[in-house]
Every structure is written in C-alpha cells, then in structure tokens.
Design a protein around this motif. Structure first.
Motif, PDB file in Angstrom:
ATOM      1  N   LEU A   1       0.836  -1.206   0.000  1.00  0.00           N
ATOM      2  CA  LEU A   1       0.000   0.000   0.000  1.00  0.00           C
ATOM      3  C   LEU A   1       0.871   1.257   0.000  1.00  0.00           C
ATOM      4  O   LEU A   1       0.534   2.263  -0.635  1.00  0.00           O
ATOM      5  N   HIS A   2       2.003   1.162   0.680  1.00  0.00           N
ATOM      6  CA  HIS A   2       2.935   2.293   0.689  1.00  0.00           C
ATOM      7  C   HIS A   2       3.468   2.549  -0.723  1.00  0.00           C
ATOM      8  O   HIS A   2       3.516   3.696  -1.186  1.00  0.00           O
ATOM      9  N   ALA A   3       3.832   1.464  -1.420  1.00  0.00           N
ATOM     10  CA  ALA A   3       4.372   1.606  -2.783  1.00  0.00           C
ATOM     11  C   ALA A   3       3.324   2.196  -3.722  1.00  0.00           C
ATOM     12  O   ALA A   3       3.663   2.840  -4.713  1.00  0.00           O
ATOM     13  N   GLU A   4       2.059   1.989  -3.400  1.00  0.00           N
ATOM     14  CA  GLU A   4       0.978   2.549  -4.233  1.00  0.00           C
ATOM     15  C   GLU A   4       0.661   3.996  -3.853  1.00  0.00           C
ATOM     16  O   GLU A   4      -0.276   4.591  -4.364  1.00  0.00           O
ATOM     17  N   GLY A   5       1.429   4.541  -2.923  1.00  0.00           N
ATOM     18  CA  GLY A   5       1.253   5.949  -2.558  1.00  0.00           C
ATOM     19  C   GLY A   5       0.019   6.208  -1.718  1.00  0.00           C
ATOM     20  O   GLY A   5      -0.529   7.308  -1.713  1.00  0.00           O
ATOM     21  N   LEU A   6      -0.422   5.190  -0.981  1.00  0.00           N
ATOM     22  CA  LEU A   6      -1.685   5.332  -0.250  1.00  0.00           C
ATOM     23  C   LEU A   6      -1.493   5.583   1.248  1.00  0.00           C
ATOM     24  O   LEU A   6      -2.477   5.727   1.971  1.00  0.00           O
ATOM     25  N   VAL A   7      -0.250   5.621   1.710  1.00  0.00           N
ATOM     26  CA  VAL A   7      -0.030   5.664   3.160  1.00  0.00           C
ATOM     27  C   VAL A   7       0.842   6.860   3.559  1.00  0.00           C
ATOM     28  O   VAL A   7       1.978   6.973   3.104  1.00  0.00           O
ATOM     29  N   ASP A   8       0.296   7.727   4.400  1.00  0.00           N
ATOM     30  CA  ASP A   8       1.094   8.824   4.947  1.00  0.00           C
ATOM     31  C   ASP A   8       1.625   8.508   6.339  1.00  0.00           C
ATOM     32  O   ASP A   8       2.586   9.113   6.799  1.00  0.00           O
ATOM     33  N   ALA A   9       0.942   7.597   7.058  1.00  0.00           N
ATOM     34  CA  ALA A   9       1.371   7.239   8.414  1.00  0.00           C
ATOM     35  C   ALA A   9       0.774   5.877   8.765  1.00  0.00           C
ATOM     36  O   ALA A   9      -0.102   5.378   8.045  1.00  0.00           O
ATOM     37  N   VAL A  10       1.269   5.301   9.851  1.00  0.00           N
ATOM     38  CA  VAL A  10       0.830   3.967  10.278  1.00  0.00           C
ATOM     39  C   VAL A  10       0.345   4.036  11.723  1.00  0.00           C
ATOM     40  O   VAL A  10       1.001   4.646  12.575  1.00  0.00           O
ATOM     41  N   ASP A  11      -0.809   3.427  11.966  1.00  0.00           N
ATOM     42  CA  ASP A  11      -1.452   3.487  13.285  1.00  0.00           C
ATOM     43  C   ASP A  11      -1.795   2.063  13.716  1.00  0.00           C
ATOM     44  O   ASP A  11      -1.742   1.119  12.912  1.00  0.00           O
ATOM     45  N   GLY A  12      -2.147   1.889  14.988  1.00  0.00           N
ATOM     46  CA  GLY A  12      -2.595   0.600  15.488  1.00  0.00           C
ATOM     47  C   GLY A  12      -3.451   0.797  16.730  1.00  0.00           C
ATOM     48  O   GLY A  12      -3.458   1.882  17.316  1.00  0.00           O
ATOM     49  N   PHE A  13      -4.184  -0.239  17.075  1.00  0.00           N
ATOM     50  CA  PHE A  13      -5.042  -0.203  18.266  1.00  0.00           C
ATOM     51  C   PHE A  13      -4.373  -1.108  19.293  1.00  0.00           C
ATOM     52  O   PHE A  13      -4.412  -2.331  19.180  1.00  0.00           O
ATOM     53  N   CYS A  14      -3.734  -0.478  20.269  1.00  0.00           N
ATOM     54  CA  CYS A  14      -2.988  -1.214  21.278  1.00  0.00           C
ATOM     55  C   CYS A  14      -3.858  -1.289  22.531  1.00  0.00           C
ATOM     56  O   CYS A  14      -4.091  -0.277  23.190  1.00  0.00           O
TER      57      CYS A  14
END
Ligand code: NIG
Ligand code: FE
Length: 404
Positions: free
Chosen positions: A202-215
C-alpha cells in the motif's frame, strides 16, 4: 505574482504568544500569495511594498478569522452503521462485551468489505461535507475496516479520492492493526504477519502517509504493535497509536520510543507514559466524542499532560462504533465541558497541535510562510467557537488561498 489582502477582521492566529491569548490581533491584515500566507499582522503594519502588490482586496466585515480547522484522527470511510449496538449498549451491554461477541469493529468490517468503492465514496462524502462545512481544511482518514489487502486498498483509495472532490487536504493512515478479521480468528500473530505484508504494498501505491494501530487488551499487544512500528520505520513512515483507551497497556511509552507523531485517546495514561511523550514531542490526541459516546468515566489526565508540557490535540475520532460524530466544533465544546480544557487549549487542539499530530508544520497557525487555509466566523471572540453548543457560525473558508 499579484497578492490578495484580507482586512477588517480580528485574527486568532493561534501562534504561541505570551501577551495575546489565541495569538489574537484585533485589527488584522492577511496577505495571501498563491496558496501561502505572505504576511500576517496588524493592519497598520502591512509593509508598503507588499500593499502595492495587492491587486485584490477583501473586506472581511469585522469578523473573526482562525486557521482552517484540522481533524487529525478519523475513521471516516466505512460501510453501514452501528445504531443497533447503540441500542444494545442502552440495554446494558458494554462496548467490550459487544466487541468480544463478534460485534463492534468486526461488524463494520463486514459492512465495509461488502460495500463498493462508489458506495463508500458516497457515504463518506456526506460525512466529510459536514466537517468541511464547519471549516475543516485538513483531515486525517484511517483505514482499518477492510483488514485485507483489497479492502484496505479500497478504503485508502476512497480516502485519497475524497481529497480530490472536496476543498480539504486528506492525509491517509494505514490502520491494518485495528482488529483481527474473522478469517484470522485465534491467529493474531499470523494476522500481524498479514499487516506486515500489506504495508509495503500500500505504501508503494502511494496510499499511506502514516501507520497506526489499536494497542489494547481487546486488540493488539505492545509486542505485536512493535513489529508493525518497526516495519513502518523501515519504510520511513511516521507512526501513531490508539493507546490507553480502555486500560494502561504501556502504549504511550511504545509510541514515544518510535517517535510517534501522536498517541491517541489516553484516558488511562500513566505519569511514565506522559513523561515519555513529552520527551519525544509526541502529541496527545484527545477524543471527547468517544469518551462521551462510550460513557467513559475515567478522564484523560489533563493536569498531568499540562505538567509534562505534552501538546494536546482534539479530534472527532469520527467512526461508527465509538464516536459517530461529524462535528469538530462540538468536540471543541466537549473538550471544555468534559475534559476542562480552556477554550484556547481546545482551539489550539484543532489547529496548531492537530497539525503537529499529523507532522504538518506548514499549517495550523496564521503566519507568513504557512498555508493560506483559514476560516471566517460570525463571532467576536474565539472562545465563542467552543461555547456555542450545536451552532455553526462559519461564514467562509479559504483553502490554499482560494475562497471555497
Ligand atoms: O478510535 N479504538 C479503536 N478504534 C475506534 C473505534 C472503532 C469502532 O468501534 O469501530 C476508536 O475509538
Ligand atoms: Fe480512533
């Protein structure tokens, strides 16, 4: 290039100032060059050479101008709704019980997977329209209701497309680690592997500015989140984390170790967690809508955050389960009434500090060199924006220098 000047206004610049609350300039001028603010200050002080280049003059009519609002934490793109679970909760079930019984996020995942991109586009567009109508000029949108490559991609593409059809900048966040989808039931670590597989694609497709998670105890452990963060770091992507919403899981410390842009929710934040966030400049994103809608009783530790000097942002957390909310102005009010923020802290929370929570130093205050995103409000004093419950005094939005 010719310039545009806005005068006859009060400007809450939100630039930090010891003398003037809200960075307020009572008789202000804003000079715009293209999509950028060329100059902001008292009208009497506009440099004459700049004034000579101002070919277009706008009389703001004596109203208040603030930076464009920034909603820095939303799950805006999803299928279906969870009104039924709202009813279940009113009949005594808890959010955690519903989640454990296969409802909650999982039911929205099902509806989101079943929805076409066009359907998601239409339903999200209606929600976005309401936020934009309140002066939002930058919005973060997370994935996290697809939880499989094609559906995460679909949601992120819809989010990106929304930025093309509305006068707002969309920042996308990959929240693959939101919940475990049914096909991975009982195989959480395998699902984390799947998240690590999706991320670079998804990053290579230019779709991701940041990464999140539910901890969280009903979601991913710090150990599992650390694997996701390490992968994000390997790709040069910034991280953020849903942390300490329902319990103190040490998510804030993990987020800080990875220099997260923000840690969000934080009702159960410990002093150690707040200290770690302060040391790395990680923004605390407070979500009064989720606190209210889940009828939480444990307040985020505001005094502790203040004491540590952690910047506080405010956001809608717009999502179907814990905050079906499309009003950032209402969140300003709730940040004050529920969390006891001052109106100035609340407004900084949807401007300057929200920009920091997204790693966007080019906006969130009215100052030379910043983006020309600003809003004209039919109020005299900025505190009125947090005070008036359920009203929308927005008159006009200027997005990248253009009147919307
Ligand atoms: O930010 N905390 C996790 N995610 C959302 C809720 C998602 C849902 O219930 O659908 C939140 O509150
Ligand atoms: Fe959230």
């Amino acid at each position: 290039m010719s310039l545009t000047i806005w005068t006859n206004c009060r400007a809450a610049t939100m630039a930090p100032s010891a003398e003037h609350a809200h960075g307020l300039i009572s008789d202000a001028a804003l000079v715009v060059e293209g999509d950028t603010l060329a100059w902001v200050g008292p009208r009497a002080d506009v440099p004459t050479d700049l004034l000579a280049r101002c070919m277009v003059q706008h009389d703001a009519g004596g109203v208040l101008i603030t930076p464009g609002l920034i909603d820095c934490h939303t799950h805006l793109v999803y299928g279906g709704d969870r009104a039924h679970e709202f009813e279940l909760r009113l009949n005594g079930a808890s959010y955690e019980e519903i989640a454990r019984a296969g409802g909650g996020i999982a039911s929205t995942v099902q509806a989101t997977r079943a929805a076409s991109a066009a359907e998601l586009q239409a339903s999200s567009s209606r929600r976005l329209q309401q936020l934009v109508g309140e002066g939002v000029t930058t919005i973060e949108i997370k994935s996290g209701y697809g939880l499989a490559l094609e559906h995460e991609r679909k949601c992120l593409q819809v989010a990106r497309a929304l930025g093309q059809t509305h006068a707002v900048e969309v920042r996308t966040t990959f929240l693959g680690a939101h919940a475990v989808p049914p096909e991975f039931a009982g195989r959480m670590d395998d699902y984390v592997d799947a998240v690590l597989h999706m991320l670079p694609i998804l990053h290579a497709e230019g779709l991701v500015d940041a990464v999140d998670g539910f901890c969280e105890r009903i979601a991913f452990s710090t150990t599992q989140m650390e694997r996701v963060f390490a992968a994000a770091k390997g790709l040069g992507l910034p991280v953020k984390l849903h942390a300490e919403q329902l319990s103190d899981s040490g998510g804030a410390q993990l987020a800080a170790r990875y220099h997260a842009q923000s840690a969000d929710h934080l009702e159960w934040l410990s002093d150690e967690g707040a200290g770690a966030m302060a040391a790395t400049g990680t923004v605390a994103v407070l979500l009064p809508g989720a606190f209210y809608f889940l009828r939480e009783t444990k307040l985020p530790p505001i005094a502790m955050l203040r004491a540590h000097g952690v910047p506080m942002a405010i956001s809608t957390d717009s999502n179907p389960g814990s905050s079906p909310c499309t009003s950032l102005l209402l969140m300003l009010n709730m940040a004050c009434t529920l969390f006891r923020l001052t109106p100035e802290e609340a407004l900084a929370g949807v401007t300057r500090h929200a920009a920091a929570a997204l790693g966007l130093p080019d906006r969130g205050v009215l100052a030379a060199g910043k983006r020309a995103d600003f809003v004209l409000w039919d109020v005299q004093h900025p505190a009125e924006l947090a005070y008036a419950l359920g009203s929308n005094p927005r008159l006009k939005t200027i997005f990248k220098g253009q009147v919307v």
